[in-house]
Design a protein around this motif. Structure first.
Motif, PDB file in Angstrom:
ATOM      1  N   SER A 190      -6.979   8.589  -2.746  1.00 45.13           N
ATOM      2  CA  SER A 190      -7.181   7.578  -1.694  1.00 45.13           C
ATOM      3  C   SER A 190      -5.862   7.075  -1.115  1.00 45.13           C
ATOM      4  CB  SER A 190      -8.009   6.401  -2.235  1.00 45.13           C
ATOM      5  OG  SER A 190      -9.270   6.832  -2.683  1.00 45.13           O
ATOM      6  N   PHE A 191      -5.110   7.996  -0.542  1.00 44.16           N
ATOM      7  CA  PHE A 191      -3.853   7.625   0.084  1.00 44.16           C
ATOM      8  C   PHE A 191      -4.087   6.963   1.443  1.00 44.16           C
ATOM      9  CE2 PHE A 191      -2.042   9.640  -3.283  1.00 44.16           C
ATOM     10  CZ  PHE A 191      -0.719   9.983  -3.163  1.00 44.16           C
ATOM     11  N   PHE A 192      -5.324   6.870   1.849  1.00 46.39           N
ATOM     12  CA  PHE A 192      -5.628   6.250   3.140  1.00 46.39           C
ATOM     13  C   PHE A 192      -6.917   5.445   3.007  1.00 46.39           C
ATOM     14  CE2 PHE A 192      -7.372  10.476   2.891  1.00 46.39           C
ATOM     15  CZ  PHE A 192      -8.709  10.295   3.208  1.00 46.39           C
ATOM     16  N   SER A 193      -7.086   4.475   3.851  1.00 48.17           N
ATOM     17  CA  SER A 193      -8.298   3.660   3.808  1.00 48.17           C
ATOM     18  C   SER A 193      -8.482   2.978   5.153  1.00 48.17           C
ATOM     19  CB  SER A 193      -8.195   2.600   2.713  1.00 48.17           C
ATOM     20  OG  SER A 193      -9.284   1.701   2.809  1.00 48.17           O
ATOM     21  N   ASN A 194      -9.706   2.970   5.658  1.00 44.31           N
ATOM     22  CA  ASN A 194      -9.996   2.236   6.894  1.00 44.31           C
ATOM     23  C   ASN A 194     -10.932   1.062   6.604  1.00 44.31           C
ATOM     24  OD1 ASN A 194     -12.372   3.486   6.336  1.00 44.31           O
ATOM     25  ND2 ASN A 194     -12.476   4.690   8.229  1.00 44.31           N
ATOM     26  N   LYS A 195     -11.005   0.661   5.337  1.00 41.15           N
ATOM     27  CA  LYS A 195     -11.925  -0.410   4.936  1.00 41.15           C
ATOM     28  C   LYS A 195     -11.221  -1.738   4.675  1.00 41.15           C
ATOM     29  CE  LYS A 195     -15.177   2.834   2.819  1.00 41.15           C
ATOM     30  NZ  LYS A 195     -15.888   3.229   1.575  1.00 41.15           N
ATOM     31  N   TYR A 245       0.840  -1.203   0.000  1.00 42.16           N
ATOM     32  CA  TYR A 245       0.000   0.000   0.000  1.00 42.16           C
ATOM     33  C   TYR A 245       0.875   1.253   0.000  1.00 42.16           C
ATOM     34  CZ  TYR A 245      -3.704   3.212   1.402  1.00 42.16           C
ATOM     35  OH  TYR A 245      -4.591   4.254   1.445  1.00 42.16           O
ATOM     36  N   ASP A 246       1.913   1.240   0.819  1.00 42.75           N
ATOM     37  CA  ASP A 246       2.801   2.399   0.922  1.00 42.75           C
ATOM     38  C   ASP A 246       3.569   2.621  -0.377  1.00 42.75           C
ATOM     39  OD1 ASP A 246       3.847   4.474   2.777  1.00 42.75           O
ATOM     40  OD2 ASP A 246       5.753   3.484   2.375  1.00 42.75           O
ATOM     41  N   TYR A 247       4.034   1.552  -0.997  1.00 42.69           N
ATOM     42  CA  TYR A 247       4.748   1.673  -2.268  1.00 42.69           C
ATOM     43  C   TYR A 247       3.842   2.257  -3.358  1.00 42.69           C
ATOM     44  CZ  TYR A 247       8.837  -0.992  -0.676  1.00 42.69           C
ATOM     45  OH  TYR A 247       9.974  -1.412  -0.025  1.00 42.69           O
ATOM     46  N   LEU A 248       2.577   1.832  -3.361  1.00 42.74           N
ATOM     47  CA  LEU A 248       1.648   2.376  -4.342  1.00 42.74           C
ATOM     48  C   LEU A 248       1.418   3.871  -4.127  1.00 42.74           C
ATOM     49  CD1 LEU A 248      -1.141  -0.349  -4.797  1.00 42.74           C
ATOM     50  CD2 LEU A 248       0.827   0.145  -6.266  1.00 42.74           C
ATOM     51  N   ALA A 249       1.342   4.274  -2.863  1.00 42.77           N
ATOM     52  CA  ALA A 249       1.155   5.701  -2.574  1.00 42.77           C
ATOM     53  C   ALA A 249       2.356   6.508  -3.076  1.00 42.77           C
ATOM     54  CB  ALA A 249       0.958   5.916  -1.072  1.00 42.77           C
ATOM     55  N   HIS A 250       3.546   5.985  -2.866  1.00 41.64           N
ATOM     56  CA  HIS A 250       4.743   6.678  -3.364  1.00 41.64           C
ATOM     57  C   HIS A 250       4.777   6.667  -4.890  1.00 41.64           C
ATOM     58  CE1 HIS A 250       7.004   7.762   0.224  1.00 41.64           C
ATOM     59  NE2 HIS A 250       6.536   6.655   0.786  1.00 41.64           N
ATOM     60  N   ARG A 251       4.230   5.602  -5.506  1.00 43.76           N
ATOM     61  CA  ARG A 251       4.164   5.573  -6.971  1.00 43.76           C
ATOM     62  C   ARG A 251       3.269   6.698  -7.484  1.00 43.76           C
ATOM     63  NH1 ARG A 251       4.887   6.451 -11.274  1.00 43.76           N
ATOM     64  NH2 ARG A 251       4.750   5.165 -13.145  1.00 43.76           N
ATOM     65  N   GLY A 257     -11.613  -4.838   6.968  1.00 49.92           N
ATOM     66  CA  GLY A 257     -12.583  -4.486   7.990  1.00 49.92           C
ATOM     67  C   GLY A 257     -12.103  -3.538   9.063  1.00 49.92           C
ATOM     68  N   TYR A 258     -10.888  -3.703   9.561  1.00 47.66           N
ATOM     69  CA  TYR A 258     -10.483  -2.906  10.715  1.00 47.66           C
ATOM     70  C   TYR A 258      -9.119  -2.249  10.551  1.00 47.66           C
ATOM     71  CZ  TYR A 258      -7.612  -6.976  11.751  1.00 47.66           C
ATOM     72  OH  TYR A 258      -6.714  -8.003  11.663  1.00 47.66           O
ATOM     73  N   GLN A 259      -8.304  -2.734   9.618  1.00 46.02           N
ATOM     74  CA  GLN A 259      -6.957  -2.161   9.484  1.00 46.02           C
ATOM     75  C   GLN A 259      -7.029  -0.781   8.849  1.00 46.02           C
ATOM     76  OE1 GLN A 259      -4.071  -4.667   7.680  1.00 46.02           O
ATOM     77  NE2 GLN A 259      -4.488  -6.413   8.995  1.00 46.02           N
ATOM     78  N   PHE A 260      -6.202   0.109   9.353  1.00 42.09           N
ATOM     79  CA  PHE A 260      -6.176   1.476   8.846  1.00 42.09           C
ATOM     80  C   PHE A 260      -4.881   1.675   8.075  1.00 42.09           C
ATOM     81  CE2 PHE A 260      -5.203   6.014   9.186  1.00 42.09           C
ATOM     82  CZ  PHE A 260      -6.401   6.547   8.738  1.00 42.09           C
ATOM     83  N   HIS A 261      -4.999   1.970   6.778  1.00 39.86           N
ATOM     84  CA  HIS A 261      -3.827   2.154   5.927  1.00 39.86           C
ATOM     85  C   HIS A 261      -3.651   3.644   5.641  1.00 39.86           C
ATOM     86  CE1 HIS A 261      -2.940  -2.095   4.697  1.00 39.86           C
ATOM     87  NE2 HIS A 261      -4.092  -2.218   5.308  1.00 39.86           N
ATOM     88  N   PHE A 262      -2.478   4.115   5.901  1.00 39.04           N
ATOM     89  CA  PHE A 262      -2.228   5.549   5.744  1.00 39.04           C
ATOM     90  C   PHE A 262      -0.759   5.743   5.398  1.00 39.04           C
ATOM     91  CE2 PHE A 262      -1.007   9.677   7.566  1.00 39.04           C
ATOM     92  CZ  PHE A 262      -1.941  10.505   6.974  1.00 39.04           C
ATOM     93  N   SER A 263      -0.475   6.308   4.226  1.00 32.59           N
ATOM     94  CA  SER A 263       0.911   6.495   3.804  1.00 32.59           C
ATOM     95  C   SER A 263       1.377   7.900   4.165  1.00 32.59           C
ATOM     96  CB  SER A 263       1.049   6.259   2.294  1.00 32.59           C
ATOM     97  OG  SER A 263       2.398   6.349   1.913  1.00 32.59           O
ATOM     98  N   GLU A 264       1.797   8.052   5.402  1.00 35.46           N
ATOM     99  CA  GLU A 264       2.233   9.366   5.876  1.00 35.46           C
ATOM    100  C   GLU A 264       3.455   9.853   5.108  1.00 35.46           C
ATOM    101  OE1 GLU A 264       3.547  11.547  10.071  1.00 35.46           O
ATOM    102  OE2 GLU A 264       3.066   9.407  10.018  1.00 35.46           O
ATOM    103  N   GLY A 265       4.354   8.931   4.778  1.00 32.76           N
ATOM    104  CA  GLY A 265       5.564   9.324   4.052  1.00 32.76           C
ATOM    105  C   GLY A 265       5.259   9.896   2.691  1.00 32.76           C
TER     106      GLY A 265
END
Length: 360
Positions: A257-262, A227-233, A265-273
């Motif tokens: 959509s650099f972030f997702s809480n879906k 997920y983080d690599y895709l955000a940097h891409r 179900g419960y994991q929160f993905h967020f590419s702060e970098g």
């Protein structure tokens, strides 16, 4: 004595080149205006040099003057000009690759390379969403030209030249080793990301063309690292281009959509970098340029929608070292200058004025 002779010889050579260049420019201007004055008297090499300065329209006019000598002299340059026009159009829309390949193949080897280099440069400047299909066309033409295909290092160099990043190059199928060398990647972090991209070309290419980071990560069932690599891409592609073009940082990373809480179900993905990189790109580019040009700091900060408030203070500091500081140094009142330049912390400006006065 040898030094003097060498110096004289170099001076004579430069003088001769200057005269030759001036004659070429003059003849090119005469030719462009439709004048045949003395063209028939010029040697073939000079006529060829003149032709290289002219566009297809001027060359067509010259070949229709009625002079067989002139028509024959500029026939190759006309073909070259038309081929370069076709190359430019190939970057903008679909084209007949067989015809274009035949035109390029009709050029001399050095001019074939030149045409492909120009094509690659134009491809590299296209938005990612428009580049992918055009790159496939470019690859096909490079592979079909015997003079190029018989020189693998040259073919590789041309292919890599049409990519704006290492990531788009490996997405197109180039080897990890060749891309790392060409784009000078060496840090462990870069090499890990490159290896990941090689293993996930399709997902990376989708995001590079503008697809949602969260949706793509979900579709390919990627973990947090993916997920983080895709955000940097996205930062190295459409998201970065968007903020540099003036879109607000917060709007860009939300729409991308650099972030997702879906996910799951419960994991929160967020590419702060990745978001930090967007902030920094804007600060290094349009935001700093605007502040140094005299725009109010608060206006610039709000217009670009920085995600981190620290950039508000960094822009104020930049203004203090730029136009606002210059105004104070010229004797203007600190508070009045701070108001004019949208600096809500005049203490920065006052401190800068004191330090500047002490250092001088």
């Amino acid at each position: 004595m040898k030094t003097t002779n060498a110096h004289d010889g170099a001076a004579q050579g430069l003088s001769a080149f200057a005269e030759f260049h001036a004659a070429t420019e003059t003849a090119a201007q005469d030719a462009a205006s439709g004048t045949e004055r003395s063209l028939v008297e010029l040697p073939p090499e000079l006529l060829e040099r003149i032709g290289s300065h002219l566009g297809a329209k001027d060359l067509v006019a010259l070949t229709r003057t009625g002079s067989r000598h002139i028509a024959a002299s500029f026939a190759y340059q006309l073909n070259q000009a038309r081929t370069l026009d076709a190359v430019r159009k190939a970057c903008e829309r679909s084209t007949d690759l067989a015809v274009l390949t035949s035109s390029i193949q009709g050029l001399r080897p050095a001019h074939q390379v030149d045409a492909l280099q120009q094509w690659a440069t134009r491809l590299r400047e296209l938005p990612a969403v428009r580049r992918s299909d055009r790159v496939a066309d470019f690859y096909a033409v490079v592979a079909s030209l015997p003079h190029i295909a018989d020189q693998p290092p040259l073919a590789l160099k041309l292919r890599l030249a049409c990519h704006d990043s290492a990531w788009s190059a490996v997405e197109a199928g180039e080897s990890e080793e060749a891309v790392a060398a060409a784009f000078q990647l060496s840090s462990p972090r870069e090499m890990k990301r490159l290896a990941w991209t090689v293993a996930h070309k399709e997902a990376s290419a989708l995001v590079g063309a503008g697809a949602s980071v969260a949706d793509t990560a979900t579709a390919f069932d990627l973990d947090r690292r993916g997920y983080d690599y895709l955000a940097h891409r996205s930062v190295d592609g459409p998201a970065g281009a968007a903020v540099l073009a003036g879109q607000r940082v917060q709007e860009v990373y939300q729409s991308g959509s650099f972030f997702s809480n879906k996910r799951r179900g419960y994991q929160f993905h967020f590419s702060e970098g990745a978001i930090r990189r967007l902030d920094q790109m804007v600060f290094d580019g349009p935001a700093s340029q605007a502040v140094l040009a005299g725009e109010r700091v608060v206006d610039v900060f709000l217009r670009h929608g920085f995600s981190n408030v620290s950039y508000h203070f960094r822009l104020q500091e930049l203004a203090c070292h730029g136009p606002a500081g210059a105004a104070v140094k010229a004797g203007e009142d600190v508070d009045a200058v701070a108001t004019r330049y949208g600096i809500n912390a005049p203490s920065y400006l006052r401190r800068w004025a004191q330090e500047s006065g002490e250092s001088s």
